[in-house]
Design a protein around this motif. Structure first.
Motif, mmCIF file in Angstrom:
data_model
loop_
_atom_site.group_PDB
_atom_site.id
_atom_site.type_symbol
_atom_site.label_atom_id
_atom_site.label_comp_id
_atom_site.label_asym_id
_atom_site.label_seq_id
_atom_site.Cartn_x
_atom_site.Cartn_y
_atom_site.Cartn_z
ATOM 1 N N ASN B 112 0.827 -1.156 0.010
ATOM 2 C CA ASN B 112 0.095 0.095 0.041
ATOM 3 C C ASN B 112 0.706 1.511 -0.006
ATOM 4 O OD1 ASN B 112 -2.540 -0.975 0.049
ATOM 5 N ND2 ASN B 112 -1.965 -1.914 2.184
ATOM 6 N N ARG B 113 2.029 1.037 0.459
ATOM 7 C CA ARG B 113 2.660 2.478 0.586
ATOM 8 C C ARG B 113 4.421 1.851 0.736
ATOM 9 N NH1 ARG B 113 3.907 5.659 6.610
ATOM 10 N NH2 ARG B 113 5.302 7.062 5.653
ATOM 11 N N SER B 114 4.922 2.998 0.226
ATOM 12 C CA SER B 114 6.442 2.575 -0.129
ATOM 13 C C SER B 114 7.482 4.085 0.068
ATOM 14 C CB SER B 114 6.582 2.185 -1.745
ATOM 15 O OG SER B 114 8.030 2.123 -1.781
ATOM 16 N N ILE B 115 8.352 3.696 0.526
ATOM 17 C CA ILE B 115 9.300 4.856 1.038
ATOM 18 C C ILE B 115 10.275 4.922 -0.136
ATOM 19 C CG2 ILE B 115 11.120 5.585 2.401
ATOM 20 C CD1 ILE B 115 8.904 4.955 4.561
ATOM 21 N N SER B 116 10.893 6.084 -0.813
ATOM 22 C CA SER B 116 11.874 5.934 -1.714
ATOM 23 C C SER B 116 13.028 6.741 -1.569
ATOM 24 C CB SER B 116 11.099 6.701 -2.902
ATOM 25 O OG SER B 116 12.058 6.829 -4.095
ATOM 26 N N VAL B 117 14.108 6.064 -1.531
ATOM 27 C CA VAL B 117 15.348 6.837 -1.204
ATOM 28 C C VAL B 117 16.099 7.602 -2.663
ATOM 29 C CG1 VAL B 117 17.595 6.515 -0.550
ATOM 30 C CG2 VAL B 117 15.899 5.415 0.619
ATOM 31 N N GLY B 118 16.259 8.874 -2.509
ATOM 32 C CA GLY B 118 16.422 9.432 -3.863
ATOM 33 C C GLY B 118 17.983 9.450 -4.210
ATOM 34 N N TYR B 119 18.415 9.045 -5.423
ATOM 35 C CA TYR B 119 19.794 9.239 -5.767
ATOM 36 C C TYR B 119 19.729 10.094 -6.830
ATOM 37 C CZ TYR B 119 21.740 5.779 -2.205
ATOM 38 O OH TYR B 119 22.265 5.187 -1.217
ATOM 39 N N TYR B 120 20.656 10.906 -6.996
ATOM 40 C CA TYR B 120 20.937 11.574 -8.268
ATOM 41 C C TYR B 120 22.090 11.046 -8.976
ATOM 42 C CZ TYR B 120 23.970 15.465 -6.784
ATOM 43 O OH TYR B 120 24.929 16.330 -6.313
ATOM 44 N N ALA B 121 22.265 10.984 -10.282
ATOM 45 C CA ALA B 121 23.724 10.508 -10.690
ATOM 46 C C ALA B 121 23.960 11.441 -12.069
ATOM 47 C CB ALA B 121 23.231 8.967 -11.639
ATOM 48 N N LEU B 122 25.241 11.667 -12.183
ATOM 49 C CA LEU B 122 25.832 12.040 -13.281
ATOM 50 C C LEU B 122 26.264 11.309 -14.407
ATOM 51 C CD1 LEU B 122 27.418 15.080 -11.419
ATOM 52 C CD2 LEU B 122 24.893 14.927 -12.262
ATOM 53 N N VAL B 123 25.696 11.311 -15.569
ATOM 54 C CA VAL B 123 26.477 10.300 -16.391
ATOM 55 C C VAL B 123 26.640 11.073 -17.924
ATOM 56 C CG1 VAL B 123 24.935 8.440 -15.524
ATOM 57 C CG2 VAL B 123 24.379 9.612 -17.564
ATOM 58 N N ASN B 124 27.850 10.438 -18.623
ATOM 59 C CA ASN B 124 28.099 10.899 -19.893
ATOM 60 C C ASN B 124 27.079 10.108 -20.833
ATOM 61 O OD1 ASN B 124 29.349 11.577 -22.391
ATOM 62 N ND2 ASN B 124 31.481 11.787 -21.244
ATOM 63 N N HIS B 125 26.171 10.956 -21.504
ATOM 64 C CA HIS B 125 25.414 10.393 -22.450
ATOM 65 C C HIS B 125 25.791 9.812 -23.578
ATOM 66 C CE1 HIS B 125 25.212 13.399 -25.723
ATOM 67 N NE2 HIS B 125 25.606 14.138 -24.775
ATOM 68 N N ARG B 126 26.997 10.146 -23.813
ATOM 69 C CA ARG B 126 27.715 9.808 -25.122
ATOM 70 C C ARG B 126 28.051 8.090 -25.051
ATOM 71 N NH1 ARG B 126 28.906 14.019 -23.055
ATOM 72 N NH2 ARG B 126 28.799 15.880 -24.195
ATOM 73 N N GLU B 127 28.151 7.797 -23.568
ATOM 74 C CA GLU B 127 28.599 6.343 -23.472
ATOM 75 C C GLU B 127 27.405 5.315 -23.130
ATOM 76 O OE1 GLU B 127 31.343 6.752 -20.371
ATOM 77 O OE2 GLU B 127 32.796 8.100 -21.523
ATOM 78 N N VAL B 128 26.224 6.074 -23.158
ATOM 79 C CA VAL B 128 25.055 5.054 -22.516
ATOM 80 C C VAL B 128 24.529 4.133 -23.750
ATOM 81 C CG1 VAL B 128 22.753 5.384 -21.819
ATOM 82 C CG2 VAL B 128 24.601 6.822 -20.866
ATOM 83 N N ILE B 129 24.271 3.229 -23.189
ATOM 84 C CA ILE B 129 23.594 2.008 -24.185
ATOM 85 C C ILE B 129 22.189 1.591 -23.471
ATOM 86 C CG2 ILE B 129 23.569 -0.079 -25.556
ATOM 87 C CD1 ILE B 129 26.521 0.380 -25.339
ATOM 88 N N PHE B 130 21.058 2.153 -24.008
ATOM 89 C CA PHE B 130 19.827 1.902 -23.345
ATOM 90 C C PHE B 130 19.475 0.342 -23.324
ATOM 91 C CE2 PHE B 130 18.710 6.521 -23.907
ATOM 92 C CZ PHE B 130 19.142 6.805 -22.711
ATOM 93 N N THR B 131 18.853 -0.059 -22.361
ATOM 94 C CA THR B 131 18.297 -1.591 -22.250
ATOM 95 C C THR B 131 16.960 -1.550 -21.546
ATOM 96 O OG1 THR B 131 20.479 -2.478 -21.798
ATOM 97 C CG2 THR B 131 18.543 -3.876 -21.581
ATOM 98 N N GLN B 132 15.886 -2.227 -22.124
ATOM 99 C CA GLN B 132 14.716 -2.037 -21.664
ATOM 100 C C GLN B 132 14.355 -3.296 -20.970
ATOM 101 O OE1 GLN B 132 13.288 0.629 -22.389
ATOM 102 N NE2 GLN B 132 14.749 1.089 -23.969
ATOM 103 N N ASP B 133 13.278 -3.208 -19.978
ATOM 104 C CA ASP B 133 13.068 -4.493 -19.329
ATOM 105 C C ASP B 133 11.477 -4.981 -19.328
ATOM 106 O OD1 ASP B 133 11.466 -2.786 -17.901
ATOM 107 O OD2 ASP B 133 12.429 -2.935 -15.922
#
Lengths: 248, 248
Positions: B112-133
């Motif tokens: 019914n309820r969830s607590i979320s721990v927030g992280y921010y990330a800094l990434v170099n988008h040029r090196e990213v390869i997306f994957t779906q789930d």
DNA sequence: AAACAATGTGTAAATCTTACACAATGAATA
DNA sequence: TATTCATTGTGTAAGATTTACACATTGTTT
């Protein structure tokens, strides 16, 4: 307090609270020119912990932290700030520690792992009235440089809270919550030096503080001190509240 | 993907993860002179969310955030920073939202309820390869000023992350994670202006940055730009790592 | 080849910080 | 009661930092 009472209380608590998550509060006060932290001692032991506990299913994290401290201190005005969440796998050896603090039959209620959301609080120790609970028999202020043996990672949580406090102290009028209503610039400077961990130049500090115009001089001087009696000041309510609204 | 597959996957997940707690990641990239955030779209909907998920019983919060982003982006070097935990009672209308995103039989798994721990990330988008789930069919960068419809309080989480990033950006060489290996001072200035939300004076910015000596000039100039070709710079590895160790 | 806008560098004014001086005060001392 | 003295309130000059702007340089654009 019978075994049944404890059993019922724990049963009720774990039924009405979220599992695997707790809130821990690092309540700071400024006493005898030192930064102190509120600590609780478990009954019949020399093991201490921070005030905190489980989060009820119907309350927010902030409400949980506030309720915990209110129950302990009787205060209804507490400055609270979430500063970090602690989630290492091995941060709390719950089963091991709790087996020494509660009767064996109560062990079934405790989980293997818990995540702790850390809040620091600033309170005026002059207004605090301590209350004990079922598991603890003493509440006391401890100098942040002389902490007792504490459960889990509570020493680390305190040290992290001190760092956060230091980082924010410069920008914000946090002294408001730690000093008595009326105070001298010298007392304010001592507090700043204690928090920041460094000496400040007296005349420059005075000018810098007064230039922000958040303080107002009272038509009254501090008596009983040594030599020249300094002026007393208090925070200007409008200015302080303007800041609170500005930062949310 | 059969119903059984989804059922098994969810069953396994909820058995091996902590309940009532999740990690959400605000992954920033700097693309086309704008700050972007990584968002996921649920299959066959126009509803988006942040990457994140449940915390396995055997992993820390930090590890959970890292694993989540690594699975999504393929990166193995990600700057991660916990910035706030979100625990309002009504922050996530889980049952209501999930009933539109997963088959009915899967609903039993959600709390019914969830607590979320927030992280921010800094990434170099040029090196990213997306994957779906299993639940999402699109991963995309969204301008922080033009966010899509998002579940729960994810827009608020992003806005809070942006504030944290702003507050820290001045003190820290965070640009290191967002820029390509080689860049001009002008590009660095544009990034600072984008994050801080204000124009900076060109010649003063250049002097201030170079006086920190964290950059080194490469014997190479940027070509293809308009008019005079500026020098290229890169971060000095020693200086950057000295800073990382200093702040922990 | 000339025009041009971005770049690299320089500098003076303005602002903020730091260090120190000194008179005023009222408790401590004799 | 008079004198001493550490603390307090205020002032100010030197130093450091920030801000604003000027100008020559450069490689592209026209």
């Amino acid at each position: 307090m019978t075994q049944d009472d404890l059993n019922n209380q724990l049963k009720w608590l774990f039924e009405n609270a979220m599992s695997g998550i707790s809130v821990d509060c690092v309540a700071f006060a400024y006493q005898e020119e030192r930064l102190k932290v509120l600590c609780l001692r478990y009954r019949n032991t020399d093991i201490w912990s921070l005030p905190g506990g489980l989060v009820f299913k119907h309350e927010s994290l902030h409400q949980s932290a506030f309720r915990t401290l209110q129950e302990r201190t009787g205060l209804d005005s507490i400055y609270l700030k979430q500063f970090q969440t602690f989630g290492e796998v091995e941060r709390a050896n719950i089963k091991e520690v709790m087996s020494r603090l509660v009767p064996p039959f109560a062990m079934e209620y405790f989980p293997n792992r818990s995540i702790s959301v850390g809040y620091y609080a600033l309170v005026n120790h002059r207004e605090v009235i301590f209350t004990q609970d079922i598991l603890t028999d003493l509440t006391a202020w401890h100098d942040i440089e002389e902490l007792p043996a504490m459960i889990f990672d509570h020493v680390q949580i305190i040290n992290t809270a001190v760092k956060s406090l230091k980082a924010q102290f410069d920008h914000l009028p946090l002294s408001y919550h730690l000093l008595p209503k009326k105070f001298t610039i010298g007392e304010l400077q001592k507090l700043h030096e204690e928090v920041l961990g460094e000496k400040l130049e007296r005349s420059n500090f005075q000018k810098k503080i007064l230039s922000t115009a958040i303080l107002e001089r009272i038509d009254e001087r501090k008596i009983g001190g040594a030599y020249k009696s300094p002026y007393l000041y208090r925070f200007k309510r409008e200015k302080y509240e303007a800041w609170v609204n500005q930062v949310f």
